[in-house]
Design a protein around this motif. Structure first.
Motif, mmCIF file in Angstrom:
data_model
loop_
_atom_site.group_PDB
_atom_site.id
_atom_site.type_symbol
_atom_site.label_atom_id
_atom_site.label_comp_id
_atom_site.label_asym_id
_atom_site.label_seq_id
_atom_site.Cartn_x
_atom_site.Cartn_y
_atom_site.Cartn_z
ATOM 1 N N SER A 199 -9.114 0.493 -0.663
ATOM 2 C CA SER A 199 -9.440 0.801 0.723
ATOM 3 C C SER A 199 -9.011 -0.370 1.599
ATOM 4 N N LYS A 200 -9.044 -0.164 2.897
ATOM 5 C CA LYS A 200 -8.564 -1.195 3.814
ATOM 6 C C LYS A 200 -9.383 -2.474 3.695
ATOM 7 N N ALA A 201 -10.705 -2.367 3.840
ATOM 8 C CA ALA A 201 -11.538 -3.553 3.727
ATOM 9 C C ALA A 201 -11.621 -4.026 2.282
ATOM 10 N N GLY A 202 -11.575 -3.067 1.338
ATOM 11 C CA GLY A 202 -11.618 -3.457 -0.072
ATOM 12 C C GLY A 202 -10.428 -4.309 -0.457
ATOM 13 N N ARG A 203 -9.281 -3.976 0.092
ATOM 14 C CA ARG A 203 -8.080 -4.761 -0.197
ATOM 15 C C ARG A 203 -8.235 -6.189 0.318
ATOM 16 N N GLN A 204 -8.765 -6.332 1.513
ATOM 17 C CA GLN A 204 -8.973 -7.674 2.059
ATOM 18 C C GLN A 204 -9.934 -8.487 1.193
ATOM 19 N N ALA A 205 -11.060 -7.862 0.855
ATOM 20 C CA ALA A 205 -12.071 -8.574 0.082
ATOM 21 C C ALA A 205 -11.551 -8.973 -1.295
ATOM 22 N N ALA A 206 -10.847 -8.045 -1.949
ATOM 23 C CA ALA A 206 -10.344 -8.330 -3.290
ATOM 24 C C ALA A 206 -9.253 -9.394 -3.261
ATOM 25 N N VAL A 207 -8.408 -9.378 -2.248
ATOM 26 C CA VAL A 207 -7.370 -10.413 -2.125
ATOM 27 C C VAL A 207 -8.010 -11.786 -2.062
ATOM 28 N N LYS A 208 -9.035 -11.921 -1.245
ATOM 29 C CA LYS A 208 -9.687 -13.219 -1.106
ATOM 30 C C LYS A 208 -10.439 -13.602 -2.380
ATOM 31 N N ARG A 209 -11.167 -12.652 -2.967
ATOM 32 C CA ARG A 209 -11.998 -12.971 -4.128
ATOM 33 C C ARG A 209 -11.142 -13.324 -5.343
ATOM 34 N N TYR A 210 -10.038 -12.656 -5.556
ATOM 35 C CA TYR A 210 -9.309 -12.811 -6.810
ATOM 36 C C TYR A 210 -8.031 -13.627 -6.704
ATOM 37 N N GLY A 211 -7.796 -14.262 -5.543
ATOM 38 C CA GLY A 211 -6.737 -15.265 -5.500
ATOM 39 C C GLY A 211 -5.485 -14.917 -4.747
ATOM 40 N N GLY A 212 -5.502 -13.857 -3.938
ATOM 41 C CA GLY A 212 -4.338 -13.555 -3.123
ATOM 42 C C GLY A 212 -4.335 -14.373 -1.847
ATOM 43 N N THR A 213 -3.248 -14.306 -1.115
ATOM 44 C CA THR A 213 -3.110 -15.039 0.140
ATOM 45 C C THR A 213 -2.444 -14.150 1.184
ATOM 46 N N VAL A 214 -2.419 -14.642 2.407
ATOM 47 C CA VAL A 214 -1.693 -13.932 3.446
ATOM 48 C C VAL A 214 -0.223 -13.809 3.063
ATOM 49 N N GLU A 215 0.326 -14.869 2.491
ATOM 50 C CA GLU A 215 1.732 -14.848 2.099
ATOM 51 C C GLU A 215 1.998 -13.814 1.008
ATOM 52 N N SER A 216 1.101 -13.692 0.047
ATOM 53 C CA SER A 216 1.316 -12.698 -1.015
ATOM 54 C C SER A 216 1.244 -11.284 -0.454
ATOM 55 N N GLU A 217 0.353 -11.046 0.536
ATOM 56 C CA GLU A 217 0.261 -9.732 1.141
ATOM 57 C C GLU A 217 1.462 -9.441 2.028
ATOM 58 N N GLN A 218 1.964 -10.446 2.700
ATOM 59 C CA GLN A 218 3.178 -10.252 3.473
ATOM 60 C C GLN A 218 4.351 -9.891 2.558
ATOM 61 N N ALA A 219 4.389 -10.498 1.371
ATOM 62 C CA ALA A 219 5.447 -10.171 0.410
ATOM 63 C C ALA A 219 5.318 -8.726 -0.059
ATOM 64 N N VAL A 220 4.091 -8.268 -0.289
ATOM 65 C CA VAL A 220 3.880 -6.869 -0.692
ATOM 66 C C VAL A 220 4.380 -5.933 0.393
ATOM 67 N N ASN A 221 3.977 -6.178 1.625
ATOM 68 C CA ASN A 221 4.375 -5.297 2.715
ATOM 69 C C ASN A 221 5.876 -5.308 2.939
#
Length: 553
Positions: A199-221
């Motif tokens: 989910s939208k908020a779930g993705r944000q929370a999981a990224v932060k909790r499990y070690g993702g970053t803004v840069e990793s999400e930008q790479a995904v997009n």
């Protein structure tokens, strides 16, 4: 002897009966006996008479019985028309009151009331959502809830569906400033199931909790943008058609395999055919293409389509994962449910009946660990969407994995049983399967295998190995995951193509990449960077005292 006073003399000529003097003593004794009995009766105590109220009750009961059996039927016969009129009026008034109640009650209460009235069946757990969060924690106004900003964002996002979060500018969404999810925040995701992080908020929370970053999400997009740009007009993807400045794969067909790999990237980020978003049409067309290539035979769905070389069962596994995830994210779609069920049936029937594995063709013997990995993941994705999977098929898959062990305990694995030695990529595949098939975190062979992969670290060239090993370490957690994630995430973010028509993709680095080209390399790279939310960690424990269940084989 003189006659007694009770005896009379016989009359001459006999006409009347004359008693014999000798009978007098017997009669006297009989009379004495009767008198004694009479006296005895007189001496007996007299019993108590029943109370008067009992006689009154008995009398009233008799009158009531007479009234009900005689008077009432006669009265009803003469007044039956009035009775019918009264009963009809009562039923009409009751129905009117019910309709008015359904009209004024809230919609959800009205639906529940209607369900109670029209059916006697008890609701089953299969028909009920695991958790309806808004009914438990949603206040009338969000500011009335005593919760941190993360919890508020998760709650406000619950009705948004499984749409993904677009992160296009670091200033727009800085995770380090906006989110610091607690166990309570993560528990909301886990209650939504294995795919709760999409989910939208779930993705944000999981990224932060499990070690993702803004840069990793930008790479995904960026990767999703490139994949969308090379989708064919019929909804498919093609390994050899990847646009300018991108390396084409050697496969000239195998479109279902290419389409499935690409679609998994969109589904992994929460983009579906059922929710509004920038990729809704992209996903919908891709799923339609896979469905159009399905061959339905005796209750099974062969999703392989036209393929080259040994890709057949790889394609079946990939396509089944794809439609299984799409179904799990849209449980109301009955067409997807039916297609997923038939695709699972095909995988089950294609299993080697002797060794329990899968290989290039249905019922090939012996199986190989690589193909087995994709089939097990397909079955697991189907189970996440509550599609039935045969327990005997899963049990036979465990038997195959045991036969493919490169050591006695099962911490390392071969490609094919009884051939060669342990391979890092096959160890990663098999350990991930072992996790999903029941090995608990405290099981020593699993612990040994995870530490082995962690000691090897991410490969600079083998993306296939990295894809599976990253999932294993993600599910395992603790400092081993932190160390692995830092290396893997940094490598992927820094090696992504940044400029030109191929921006957002990754160039091939291994043997499979030469076959599948830039599409293959990009898809596995995107899926690896989606690991934070694509599947929530198996061994996450949010309640005190929970333990891991262990299935050894």
């Amino acid at each position: 002897m003189e006659p007694g006073i009770f005896q009379s003399a016989a009359q001459p000529g006999g006409g009347s009966e004359i008693e014999s003097p000798t009978a007098a003593p017997a009669e006297s004794e009989q009379a004495a006996s009767v008198l004694a009995q009479v006296k005895q009766r007189r001496r007996r105590p007299r019993g108590r008479r029943p109370p008067g109220w009992t006689r009154w009750v008995a009398k009233q009961a008799g009158r009531s019985r007479s009234f009900l059996t005689h008077s009432v039927p006669i009265w009803m016969m003469f007044h039956r028309e009035e009775l019918i009129s009264y009963v009809a009026s009562l039923m009409f008034l009751a129905l009117t009151a019910l309709l008015m109640a359904l009209w004024v009650l809230p919609p959800d209460a009205g639906e529940r009331l209607f369900g109670i009235i029209v059916t006697r069946a008890e609701p089953t757990t299969e028909d009920v959502e695991i958790l309806t969060i808004e009914e438990i924690v949603q206040p009338e106004k969000i500011r009335e809830l005593d919760a941190n900003s993360n919890m508020k964002q998760l709650i406000s996002d619950l009705d948004d569906g499984l749409t993904s979060l677009e992160i296009t500018d670091l200033a727009d969404r800085d995770f380090t400033l906006e989110l610091d999810p607690t166990d309570s925040d993560m528990e909301l995701l886990y209650r939504k199931g294995e795919f709760g992080g999409r989910s939208k908020a779930g993705r944000q929370a999981a990224v932060k909790r499990y070690g993702g970053t803004v840069e990793s999400e930008q790479a995904v997009n960026a990767g999703l943008v490139w994949l969308q740009s090379i989708q064919q007009s019929d909804g498919s993807w093609h390994f050899a058609r990847v646009g300018p400045e991108a390396a084409a794969g050697r496969f000239s067909r195998t479109e279902v395999g290419a389409t499935s790999l690409a679609l998994l990237c969109f589904l992994g980020a929460g983009h579906t055919h059922a929710n509004d978003g920038p990729y809704r049409e992209t996903v919908e067309k891709g799923l339609s293409y896979i469905g159009s290539q399905a061959e339905i035979v005796q209750g099974t769905a062969d999703l392989r389509g036209q393929y080259e070389g040994n890709a057949g069962m790889y394609v079946q596994g990939l396509a089944t994962i794809c439609i299984s995830e799409a179904h799990a994210l849209d449980r109301q779609n009955k067409d997807l449910e039916k297609l997923t069920d038939m695709a699972v049936n095909f995988i089950e029937k294609a299993q080697d009946p002797v060794g329990g594995g899968w290989r290039y063709q249905p019922r090939d013997s012996p199986g190989d660990t690589s193909v087995v990995g994709w089939q097990v993941m397909a079955l697991q994705s189907a189970r996440a969407g509550r599609i039935r999977v045969s327990s005997s098929v899963l049990r036979n898959a465990r038997l195959f994995l045991r036969s493919a062990q490169a050591d006695t305990d099962g911490s390392q694995y071969k490609y094919i049983p009884d051939r060669g030695g342990a391979k890092d990529s096959m160890t990663a595949v098999a350990l991930l399967c072992r996790m999903y098939l029941g090995w608990g975190r405290d099981f020593e062979p699993l612990k040994k295998g995870v530490h082995y992969l962690a000691s090897r670290g991410p490969s600079p060239s083998d993306m296939y190995y990295n894809y599976y090993a990253t999932q294993v370490l993600h599910h395992w957690g603790d400092e081993l995951w932190d160390q692995w994630n830092l290396k893997m995430r940094t490598r992927l973010v820094t090696t992504q193509v940044r400029e030109g028509p191929a921006a957002g993709s990754w160039r091939p680095t291994d043997g499979h990449g030469q076959t599948g080209g830039q599409l293959y390399q990009t898809a596995l790279s995107v899926l690896t960077l989606e690991v934070y939310y694509r599947h929530l960690p198996i061994y996450q424990r949010l309640e005190q005292g929970s333990t891991d269940s262990t299935v050894t084989d």
